[in-house]
Design an enzyme around this catalytic site. Structure first.
Site, PDB file in Angstrom:
ATOM      1  N   MET A  76      49.640 -15.175 -40.731  1.00 13.83           N
ATOM      2  CA  MET A  76      48.239 -14.769 -40.772  1.00 13.83           C
ATOM      3  C   MET A  76      47.792 -14.250 -39.412  1.00 13.83           C
ATOM      4  O   MET A  76      48.351 -14.607 -38.379  1.00 13.83           O
ATOM      5  CB  MET A  76      47.366 -15.941 -41.210  1.00 13.83           C
ATOM      6  CG  MET A  76      47.497 -16.272 -42.687  1.00 13.83           C
ATOM      7  SD  MET A  76      46.327 -17.553 -43.177  1.00 13.83           S
ATOM      8  CE  MET A  76      46.453 -17.411 -44.969  1.00 13.83           C
ATOM      9  N   GLY A  77      46.752 -13.439 -39.438  1.00  8.57           N
ATOM     10  CA  GLY A  77      46.221 -12.818 -38.227  1.00  8.57           C
ATOM     11  C   GLY A  77      45.756 -11.419 -38.553  1.00  8.57           C
ATOM     12  O   GLY A  77      46.456 -10.453 -38.276  1.00  8.57           O
ATOM     13  N   ARG A  78      44.578 -11.302 -39.158  1.00  9.83           N
ATOM     14  CA  ARG A  78      44.116 -10.001 -39.639  1.00  9.83           C
ATOM     15  C   ARG A  78      43.641  -9.099 -38.516  1.00  9.83           C
ATOM     16  O   ARG A  78      43.792  -7.889 -38.582  1.00  9.83           O
ATOM     17  CB  ARG A  78      42.984 -10.202 -40.654  1.00  9.83           C
ATOM     18  CG  ARG A  78      43.431 -10.972 -41.876  1.00  9.83           C
ATOM     19  CD  ARG A  78      42.383 -10.998 -42.957  1.00  9.83           C
ATOM     20  NE  ARG A  78      42.937 -11.632 -44.156  1.00  9.83           N
ATOM     21  CZ  ARG A  78      42.558 -11.328 -45.378  1.00  9.83           C
ATOM     22  NH1 ARG A  78      41.649 -10.415 -45.568  1.00  9.83           N
ATOM     23  NH2 ARG A  78      43.098 -11.931 -46.409  1.00  9.83           N
TER      24      ARG A  78
ATOM     25  N   THR B  78      39.208 -21.670 -36.938  1.00  9.60           N
ATOM     26  CA  THR B  78      40.020 -20.581 -37.464  1.00  9.60           C
ATOM     27  C   THR B  78      41.435 -20.761 -36.962  1.00  9.60           C
ATOM     28  O   THR B  78      41.640 -21.111 -35.796  1.00  9.60           O
ATOM     29  CB  THR B  78      39.504 -19.188 -37.042  1.00  9.60           C
ATOM     30  OG1 THR B  78      40.476 -18.199 -37.385  1.00  9.60           O
ATOM     31  CG2 THR B  78      39.270 -19.116 -35.544  1.00  9.60           C
ATOM     32  N   ILE B  79      42.406 -20.513 -37.817  1.00 13.06           N
ATOM     33  CA  ILE B  79      43.793 -20.605 -37.358  1.00 13.06           C
ATOM     34  C   ILE B  79      44.192 -19.349 -36.596  1.00 13.06           C
ATOM     35  O   ILE B  79      45.248 -19.319 -35.962  1.00 13.06           O
ATOM     36  CB  ILE B  79      44.763 -20.840 -38.531  1.00 13.06           C
ATOM     37  CG1 ILE B  79      44.762 -19.646 -39.493  1.00 13.06           C
ATOM     38  CG2 ILE B  79      44.446 -22.131 -39.251  1.00 13.06           C
ATOM     39  CD1 ILE B  79      45.870 -19.695 -40.513  1.00 13.06           C
ATOM     40  N   ASP B  80      43.341 -18.305 -36.627  1.00 16.38           N
ATOM     41  CA  ASP B  80      43.653 -17.071 -35.902  1.00 16.38           C
ATOM     42  C   ASP B  80      43.375 -17.196 -34.404  1.00 16.38           C
ATOM     43  O   ASP B  80      43.872 -16.387 -33.625  1.00 16.38           O
ATOM     44  CB  ASP B  80      42.837 -15.899 -36.463  1.00 16.38           C
ATOM     45  CG  ASP B  80      43.270 -15.516 -37.868  1.00 16.38           C
ATOM     46  OD1 ASP B  80      44.359 -15.942 -38.281  1.00 16.38           O
ATOM     47  OD2 ASP B  80      42.507 -14.805 -38.551  1.00 16.38           O
TER      48      ASP B  80
ATOM     49  N   ARG C 226      33.827 -18.536 -49.590  1.00 17.99           N
ATOM     50  CA  ARG C 226      33.336 -17.410 -48.804  1.00 17.99           C
ATOM     51  C   ARG C 226      32.103 -16.831 -49.488  1.00 17.99           C
ATOM     52  O   ARG C 226      32.002 -16.788 -50.708  1.00 17.99           O
ATOM     53  CB  ARG C 226      34.405 -16.326 -48.660  1.00 17.99           C
ATOM     54  CG  ARG C 226      35.634 -16.768 -47.873  1.00 17.99           C
ATOM     55  CD  ARG C 226      36.495 -15.573 -47.511  1.00 17.99           C
ATOM     56  NE  ARG C 226      37.756 -15.979 -46.921  1.00 17.99           N
ATOM     57  CZ  ARG C 226      37.914 -16.306 -45.648  1.00 17.99           C
ATOM     58  NH1 ARG C 226      36.881 -16.283 -44.837  1.00 17.99           N
ATOM     59  NH2 ARG C 226      39.091 -16.657 -45.189  1.00 17.99           N
ATOM     60  N   GLY C 227      31.172 -16.365 -48.681  1.00 22.08           N
ATOM     61  CA  GLY C 227      29.987 -15.738 -49.245  1.00 22.08           C
ATOM     62  C   GLY C 227      29.029 -16.779 -49.817  1.00 22.08           C
ATOM     63  O   GLY C 227      29.083 -17.967 -49.505  1.00 22.08           O
TER      64      GLY C 227
ATOM     65  N   ASP D  70      33.751 -17.053 -37.652  1.00 17.43           N
ATOM     66  CA  ASP D  70      32.723 -16.148 -37.148  1.00 17.43           C
ATOM     67  C   ASP D  70      31.720 -15.755 -38.225  1.00 17.43           C
ATOM     68  O   ASP D  70      30.522 -15.627 -37.956  1.00 17.43           O
ATOM     69  CB  ASP D  70      33.350 -14.906 -36.508  1.00 17.43           C
ATOM     70  CG  ASP D  70      34.518 -14.367 -37.303  1.00 17.43           C
ATOM     71  OD1 ASP D  70      34.583 -14.629 -38.520  1.00 17.43           O
ATOM     72  OD2 ASP D  70      35.380 -13.686 -36.716  1.00 17.43           O
ATOM     73  N   GLY D  71      32.183 -15.564 -39.459  1.00 12.31           N
ATOM     74  CA  GLY D  71      31.260 -15.217 -40.538  1.00 12.31           C
ATOM     75  C   GLY D  71      30.283 -16.346 -40.832  1.00 12.31           C
ATOM     76  O   GLY D  71      29.083 -16.115 -41.028  1.00 12.31           O
TER      77      GLY D  71
ATOM     78  N   GLY E 209      37.556 -19.901 -44.966  1.00 16.96           N
ATOM     79  CA  GLY E 209      38.894 -20.333 -45.351  1.00 16.96           C
ATOM     80  C   GLY E 209      39.221 -21.726 -44.838  1.00 16.96           C
ATOM     81  O   GLY E 209      38.509 -22.303 -44.020  1.00 16.96           O
TER      82      GLY E 209
ATOM     83  N   MET F 164      50.354 -21.956 -46.399  1.00 15.90           N
ATOM     84  CA  MET F 164      50.997 -23.223 -46.062  1.00 15.90           C
ATOM     85  C   MET F 164      50.661 -23.673 -44.650  1.00 15.90           C
ATOM     86  O   MET F 164      50.590 -24.872 -44.370  1.00 15.90           O
ATOM     87  CB  MET F 164      52.513 -23.100 -46.223  1.00 15.90           C
ATOM     88  CG  MET F 164      52.972 -22.880 -47.653  1.00 15.90           C
ATOM     89  SD  MET F 164      54.731 -22.524 -47.758  1.00 15.90           S
ATOM     90  CE  MET F 164      55.417 -24.061 -47.141  1.00 15.90           C
TER      91      MET F 164
ATOM     92  N   ASP G   1      40.745 -16.408 -32.812  1.00 10.15           N
ATOM     93  CA  ASP G   1      40.167 -15.146 -32.354  1.00 10.15           C
ATOM     94  C   ASP G   1      38.684 -15.248 -32.017  1.00 10.15           C
ATOM     95  O   ASP G   1      37.998 -14.229 -31.877  1.00 10.15           O
ATOM     96  CB  ASP G   1      40.368 -14.056 -33.411  1.00 10.15           C
ATOM     97  CG  ASP G   1      39.723 -14.404 -34.752  1.00 10.15           C
ATOM     98  OD1 ASP G   1      39.244 -15.543 -34.904  1.00 10.15           O
ATOM     99  OD2 ASP G   1      39.704 -13.539 -35.651  1.00 10.15           O
TER     100      ASP G   1
ATOM    101  N   ARG H   4      47.900 -23.418 -43.068  1.00  9.34           N
ATOM    102  CA  ARG H   4      46.509 -23.818 -42.858  1.00  9.34           C
ATOM    103  C   ARG H   4      46.059 -24.957 -43.771  1.00  9.34           C
ATOM    104  O   ARG H   4      44.949 -25.466 -43.619  1.00  9.34           O
ATOM    105  CB  ARG H   4      45.575 -22.624 -43.054  1.00  9.34           C
ATOM    106  CG  ARG H   4      45.408 -22.180 -44.488  1.00  9.34           C
ATOM    107  CD  ARG H   4      44.438 -21.013 -44.599  1.00  9.34           C
ATOM    108  NE  ARG H   4      43.936 -20.854 -45.957  1.00  9.34           N
ATOM    109  CZ  ARG H   4      43.078 -19.933 -46.347  1.00  9.34           C
ATOM    110  NH1 ARG H   4      42.613 -19.067 -45.458  1.00  9.34           N
ATOM    111  NH2 ARG H   4      42.650 -19.857 -47.582  1.00  9.34           N
TER     112      ARG H   4
END
Length: 596
Positions: free
Chosen positions: A283-285, A238-240, A184-185, A210-211, A116, A414, A242, A416
C-alpha cells in the site's frame, strides 16, 4: 576516560564551558564554540479553545507534573548559520494542565473511527476510555463509541452507539481492526453536529487519516462558530505515514513489520526456482514510505519502486535490463512496488506535468483505477519473452529471451488488519492519553502527534494542508539504493513529484487562519521579479501557493455549502489568478532544476 563517565555530573560554567565533576578527568573542560546560528523570536501555533465563561476546575490528578502556558515544541530543530535571527514557529506542548474546563463526573465523551483500518485503533480506543475514567473520573455510561464511522451519527440502519467501559475494552487491544467499525464518507457537518448535541456529547475524539481530519476540522469550526462548548480532537492514523508535520503515525511500524513478512516469503519463493522473480505490491497511494521502510527492514529487496522516484523500464539503464543481470548473477530477484507507483506506457520517464498537485479532501485517499502490481507482473513477463538487446543484459544472454518464474504477492489489507506491535502499542497509549489531557484542558480543533519525539498539539488545518512524500534526494532513499544496489534506472527526478520541504512558516499560519477567500487571495506572493529568485526560493514559493490554493478551495466550498445561491463566477476568476501564479512557478521550478 574513567569508567564512572556516565555517573558524572555535567555543569555549565558562565564562561561557556561544560565541566565534568565527580570524575578523574574533571580538570579538562569541554569548550563550547559559537556555531554561527541564532534563534529569532518564537511564535506558537495557537490552538482554539472552547468558551467556558471563565469557569475552570482543578485537575483531579494532582500527582503529576503539569504543563504551563508558553511551553512549546519547536517546529525546526536543525539550524544553519544562514538562519540568523529568523522567527521560529512552535507547537503547544501536550500534557495535563492544572486547571481544566470540564468537570469529569459530568462530562460525556464520544469516540469515532473513520477511514481505513490501521493497527492500533483498538489500543487508542482503550487508552481514551481508561484515561478518561481513571484520570478525569468520567463515570461509566458517559463514554460512547460511535459505530461505522461518521455514518453512525446519522444512519438509522446502523446500530446505536456502544457504551464503552474499562471492563468492556480491557482486551480489545489484542485484536486488529476497530472495535467500533469504520467507514469512508458519510460525513454531513450539520447532521453530525446535531446528532452529537442530541447525544449530549461534550467531547468527540476522531481517530482517522487526513480525510477524517478534514471532516473533523469542519465540525470543530462549526461548533466554535455557534459558540458551543464542544471539543473535537483528532488522533492521526495511517499505515502510509504520509501525514505532514508529525514524526510518524501510529500503526506504521506494525504495517512495516507485516510487509517484511511478505517480502521474506517472496525471497524464499524466488530463490526456490530457476530465474525466480518475487514481486510484492504494498500500500501507498500517494507516497512510498511503507515500501521504502519495508525494503530497509527486510534487507532482501533488489529493486524498490515508489511514486516519488521516476524510472524507465527499457533500455540499458532500465528496470528490465537490471532484472536480467540480477537473474544471471544471483539466479533470482525480489522487487517491491508501491501501489501508487506511476504506470509506464512508453520508454520515457513521466513528464513533469502528468502528476498534478494533490488536494486532501473529505475522502482522504485518491482512487487507483489500475492495479500497478498486476500491471508490472504482466509487463515483466512480456518483456522477458523478448530477445535482449546489446547492453540490456550480460553478454552471454544477448539475442535470446529469458524464461522467468514470477511469484506475485499482494498482502494489501493483511498489513493493516493486525494488532499493534510493541512499539505502536506504546505509541497509541501515549497519543490517547495526551488527547484526553488536551480535551479536558479545553483545546479543540487540534490533533496530537510526535514532533521531534515530543508530543504536542497541532491545529488540524495544518495536518490537512498537504501530503508528506519520500524525498528522492534524501538520505533515506540513498540508504535504500545502497541496500538494494539498484541503479538510477535512467529516469529523471520529476520536480513536481519530489518531496516538499515541510517547514511551516508564519505565512502558512496566516493562510490557515484566514476566514474568507479574499483574505487568502491577498496572501499570494509577488512574483513580478521571478527571474531574480533562486531555485530554492522558487520551490518555497511554489509550495506556499499550493497551500494558498488548498485553503482558498476549502473556504469557497464552505461558502457555497452555507449559501447555495452564491455567485461562483468571482471565485472562479480568483482561482484562475492563483492557478496562473502556480503555473508560472512550476515552469520556473522545472526550468531551474533542469538547468534550462
Amino acid at each position: 576516560m574513567s569508567s564512572n563517565f556516565h555517573d558524572s555530573l555535567w555543569k555549565m560554567s558562565l564562561s561557556g564551558s561544560f565541566v565534568m565533576t565527580n570524575c578523574e578527568d574533571s580538570s579538562a573542560p569541554h569548550q563550547l564554540r559559537d556555531c554561527g546560528c541564532s534563534l529569532g523570536a518564537v511564535k506558537e501555533f495557537a490552538i482554539s479553545k472552547v468558551s467556558n465563561d471563565g469557569e475552570t476546575f482543578p485537575n483531579p490528578n494532582q500527582d503529576v507534573e503539569f504543563m504551563h502556558e508558553g511551553e512549546v515544541i519547536l517546529e525546526k530543530v536543525v539550524l544553519k548559520p544562514s538562519d540568523k535571527e529568523e522567527e521560529q514557529v512552535a507547537f503547544v506542548r501536550a500534557g495535563p494542565r492544572e486547571r481544566i474546563v470540564f468537570e469529569g463526573t459530568k462530562t460525556k465523551i464520544g469516540i469515532v473511527t473513520a477511514g481505513g483500518l490501521c493497527p492500533g485503533l483498538n489500543t487508542v480506543i482503550q487508552g481514551i476510555v481508561m484515561d478518561a475514567h481513571h484520570v478525569y473520573k468520567v463515570p461509566e455510561g458517559n463514554i460512547l463509541g460511535i459505530r461505522g464511522g461518521f455514518r453512525g451519527f446519522t444512519d438509522p440502519q446502523l446500530l446505536p452507539p456502544l457504551v464503552l467501559t474499562p471492563k468492556l475494552v480491557k482486551d480489545i487491544h489484542n485484536t486488529g481492526g476497530t472495535f467500533l467499525g469504520s467507514n469512508r464518507g458519510g460525513f454531513d457537518k450539520e447532521a453530525v453536529l446535531e446528532s452529537a448535541i442530541e447525544m449530549g456529547l461534550d467531547v468527540l475524539f476522531v481517530i482517522g487519516g487526513d480525510g477524517s481530519h478534514a471532516a473533523a476540522t469542519l465540525l470543530a469550526q462549526e461548533a466554535l462558530r455557534r459558540g458551543l462548548k464542544f471539543v473535537v480532537v483528532g488522533i492521526p492514523k495511517t499505515i502510509d505515514n504520509d501525514i505532514v508535520i508529525i514524526d510518524r503515525s501510529f500503526g506504521f511500524d506494525t504495517a512495516v513489520q507485516e510487509a517484511v513478512r511478505a517480502i521474506k516469503s517472496a525471497k524464499i519463493e524466488a530463490a526456490g526456482c530457476l530465474h525466480g522473480v518475487g514481486i510484492v505490491k504494498l500500500m501507498g497511494r500517494s507516497c512510498g514510505y511503507l515500501t521504502a521502510h519495508a525494503t530497509l527492514a527486510s534487507r532482501d529487496v533488489d529493486i524498490c519502486l515508489i511514486p516519488e522516484v521516476d524510472f524507465v523500464l527499457e533500455g540499458p539503464t532500465g528496470v528490465w535490463a537490471h532484472i536480467r543481470r540480477l537473474l544471471r548473477r544471483q539466479g533470482h530477484a525480489v522487487i517491491v512496488i508501491a501501489e501508487g507507483t506511476p504506470i509506464k506506457k512508453d520508454r520515457s520517464p513521466s513528464s513533469p506535468g502528468d502528476e498534478g498537485a494533490e488536494n486532501v479532501g473529505l475522502s482522504g485517499t485518491k482512487s487507483i483505477e489500475t492495479d500497478v502490481g498486476k500491471w508490472f507482473r504482466d509487463s515483466l513477463k512480456d518483456a522477458m519473452k523478448q530477445s535482449a538487446l546489446v547492453g540490456e543484459c550480460e553478454p552471454e544472454d544477448e539475442g535470446r529471451p529469458f524464461e522467468v518464474a514470477i511469484k506475485y504477492i499482494d498482502p494489501s489489507y493483511m498489513v493493516r488488519s493486525v494488532p499493534a506491535n510493541v512499539g505502536d502499542s506504546i505509541y497509541c497509549s501515549l497519543l490517547a492519553s495526551q488527547a484526553v489531557h488536551g480535551a479536558f484542558s479545553g483545546f479543540t480543533s487540534f490533533t496530537v502527534g510526535l514532533v521531534h519525539n515530543r508530543t504536542c498539539y497541532i491545529p488540524m488545518q495544518l495536518i490537512t494542508a498537504g501530503t508528506r512524500k519520500v524525498n528522492p534526494k534524501g538520505r533515506t532513499w540513498q540508504r535504500i539504493c545502497a541496500n538494494t544496489q539498484q541503479p538510477h534506472f535512467g529516469g529523471v527526478l520529476n520536480p513536481l513529484r519530489r518531496a516538499p520541504v515541510v517547514s511551516l512558516g508564519l505565512r502558512e499560519g496566516k493562510v490557515q487562519n484566514a476566514c474568507t477567500p479574499m483574505e487568502v487571495l491577498k496572501l499570494l506572493p509577488d512574483i513580478s521579479a521571478l527571474e531574480k529568485l533562486s531555485k530554492e526560493k522558487i520551490f518555497q514559493e511554489l509550495k506556499f501557493v499550493e497551500v494558498v490554493k488548498l485553503r482558498f478551495q476549502e473556504l469557497v466550498n464552505e461558502q457555497i455549502a452555507d449559501n447555495a445561491s452564491v455567485n461562483t463566477a468571482e471565485f472562479e476568476e480568483m482561482l484562475r489568478e492563483i492557478s496562473s501564479i502556480e503555473k508560472k512557478l512550476q515552469v520556473a521550478d522545472v526550468t531551474g532544476r533542469n538547468g534550462i
